[in-house]
Design an enzyme around this catalytic site. Structure first.
Site, mmCIF file in Angstrom:
data_model
loop_
_atom_site.group_PDB
_atom_site.id
_atom_site.type_symbol
_atom_site.label_atom_id
_atom_site.label_comp_id
_atom_site.label_asym_id
_atom_site.label_seq_id
_atom_site.Cartn_x
_atom_site.Cartn_y
_atom_site.Cartn_z
ATOM 1 N N HIS A 114 0.884 -1.253 -0.102
ATOM 2 C CA HIS A 114 -0.120 0.094 0.053
ATOM 3 C C HIS A 114 0.980 1.207 0.078
ATOM 4 C CE1 HIS A 114 -3.248 -2.574 1.531
ATOM 5 N NE2 HIS A 114 -2.406 -3.113 2.159
ATOM 6 N N SER A 134 15.091 22.049 -15.291
ATOM 7 C CA SER A 134 13.764 22.791 -15.271
ATOM 8 C C SER A 134 14.388 24.324 -15.837
ATOM 9 C CB SER A 134 13.155 23.133 -14.058
ATOM 10 O OG SER A 134 12.599 24.251 -13.992
ATOM 11 N N LYS A 157 16.267 21.755 -9.894
ATOM 12 C CA LYS A 157 15.461 20.349 -10.232
ATOM 13 C C LYS A 157 16.152 19.601 -11.366
ATOM 14 C CE LYS A 157 11.143 20.153 -10.596
ATOM 15 N NZ LYS A 157 9.825 20.033 -10.928
ATOM 16 N N GLU A 166 9.327 9.159 -16.346
ATOM 17 C CA GLU A 166 7.746 9.555 -16.487
ATOM 18 C C GLU A 166 7.262 9.290 -17.615
ATOM 19 O OE1 GLU A 166 9.135 13.730 -15.156
ATOM 20 O OE2 GLU A 166 7.145 13.849 -14.950
#
Ligand code: ARG
Length: 469
Positions: free
Chosen positions: A165, A286, A292, A299
């Site tokens: 979970h 970024s 970043k 992704e």
């Protein structure tokens, strides 16, 4: 080019019956050359095998077969050199190749289509193409598994939290987590191997649908093209696209697996987790936030399943309810499979690169492993084993101790013996031995468990199977 006897706008392949050429929009919706040109090598290989067989069986003279065979090689080299003019009015790759062959060798080219139809021609071309993609997927998966085994071997005994979970469950080892993916991708590889074996039958010679009255030798063409045998039913041969569906289904499951590890990488590489560092090669920056490092490749891999599963659903929908045998609907098979195969191969290569280049942060993994009461199960097991408590009661005692620790923002090993005794007075000092994560992982020695010795055994098994030792 030879003009059709009746009309010069009608198609040269079937102009005999047609007075007029097609509407421009009909040409646009009907043509597949825009995409099936990718089958050129398979189409020419199939035609060469067919021509050689026609000569060997005496259906074609050997001089005609030789002219056809050589002409086809010229067509092949023209296409490979980028000197081929693909024509939409010639509809598909089969007719483009044949028309060019006619330019090169004259009317003899028309003999190639003896005892054949585009229906068995496209079936054999497409099977050959999908078969190659199975091989590419098998190779890509092997490389990916090797990368995971490399990670597992390096960190066979590094502790990390195991999750259910996405909540801390029990400590596990990094190596064990990596080897879970080896098992998943091994099943994928086996699915491609299995599908390849089943698709390796040659439909060539089924002709339009019923077979042919010419004395062809289907075993010879099957052998020449590397198939195990000819297909056994001509109707099935030209109407079957199961091989494409199996490839897509195996690809979908594999892409689903890729998406799961991609998701773990996205989570693990975040500042909150810091379990892994992805290399600069697989991340982007970024334009506005200098701190970043975005896991874009991960992704995208998380998302690619959408395309591959979409292609699978699309082809199932095309095939559903089609009566035997060939219907033009089936021309819609190729773009789906091409896109899914390209997406899968790119995804496998990207994941292999990311896995090879990523660095696990051993300290973060260990720190995280010992938080979140990850050894609560070990405590409950100790109560069962050492004090003879029924598991349900042990669970209750442990839960009380977890609540006690949580209330004072501590972990289980930080409780005092007296505090523990206040919950169950049989608890002894040696309970602390099982509350450390190191002891916890070392105790999970059951077959397939997370103990380093078990992980090392699996690493050794897979290194052998993957040719790494
Ligand atoms: N372009 C067609 C396809 O991809 C080739 C087979 C056409 N056969 C036919 N009878 N029209 O399916």
């Amino acid at each position: 080019m030879t003009a059709s006897p009746k009309s010069n706008t009608a198609n040269q392949m079937w102009g005999g019956r047609f007075a007029e050429g097609p509407d421009a929009i009909m040409t646009a919706i009907n043509a597949s050359i825009g995409f099936d040109r990718r089958l050129y090598a398979q189409d020419i290989a199939g035609s060469r095998a067919h021509a050689a067989m026609l000569a060997a069986t005496g259906i074609l003279s050997s001089s005609d077969a030789e002219a056809i065979g050589e002409g086809l090689l010229t067509v092949l080299s023209e296409i490979e050199a980028g000197n081929f003019n693909f024509r939409i009015d010639l509809e598909d790759i089969h007719m483009n190749v044949e028309a060019r062959l006619r330019d090169l060798i004259g009317p003899t080219a028309g003999r190639l289509h003896t005892a054949r139809s585009r229906n068995d021609q496209v079936a054999v071309d497409f099977r050959l193409w999908v078969r190659d993609q199975c091989d590419a997927a098998i190779n890509g998966l092997t490389a990916l598994m090797q990368a995971f085994v490399g990670q597992a071997e390096a960190g066979a005994d590094w502790v990390m939290p195991g999750f259910t979970h996405l909540q801390t469950a029990q400590p596990v080892t990094w190596g064990h987590h990596m080897m879970a993916y080896v098992e998943m991708f091994a099943r994928d590889r086996a699915r491609f191997e299995d599908a390849r074996r089943r698709m390796n039958e040659c439909p060539l010679g089924a002709a339009a649908l019923a077979g042919t009255s010419f004395p062809i030798d289907r075993h010879a063409t099957a052998k020449a093209l590397g198939f195990d045998r000819p297909t056994a039913n001509s109707l099935d041969s030209v109407s079957d696209r199961d091989f494409a569906l199996e490839f897509l289904s195996a690809s979908s499951i594999c892409a689903m697996h890729l998406s799961r590890f991609a998701e773990e990488l996205v989570i693990w590489s975040s500042a909150q987790f810091r379990f892994v560092r992805l290399s600069d090669k697989w991340t982007t920056g970024s334009s506005i936030m200098p701190q970043k490092k975005n896991p874009d490749a991960a992704e995208l891999l998380r998302a690619k399943i959408g395309r591959i599963l979409g292609a699978t659903v699309a082809l199932f929908t095309v095939m559903k309810g089609l009566p035997l045998t060939y219907s033009k609907d089936m021309q819609e098979d190729k773009e789906q499979v091409f896109d899914a195969a390209d997406t899968l191969m790119l995804g496998l290569a990207a994941m292999t690169g990311m896995v090879s280049d990523m660095t696990a942060n051993r300290d973060s993994l260990a720190a995280s492993a010992s938080s979140g009461f990850s050894t609560a199960t070990d405590l409950a097991d100790w109560l069962v084993r050492e004090l003879g408590l029924p598991f349900r009661e042990a669970h209750h005692v442990t839960g009380t101790l977890v609540a006690m620790a949580e209330a004072s923002a501590r972990d289980l090993p930080d409780l005092t013996l007296d505090e523990m005794k206040s919950v169950h007075d049989g608890i002894r000092p040696d309970v602390f031995d099982v509350l450390g994560v190191e002891n916890s992982i070392r105790s999970r020695v059951s077959y397939g468990g997370t103990a380093p010795e078990q992980v090392r055994a699996q690493v050794a098994r897979w290194k052998n199977l993957l040719g790494l030792d």
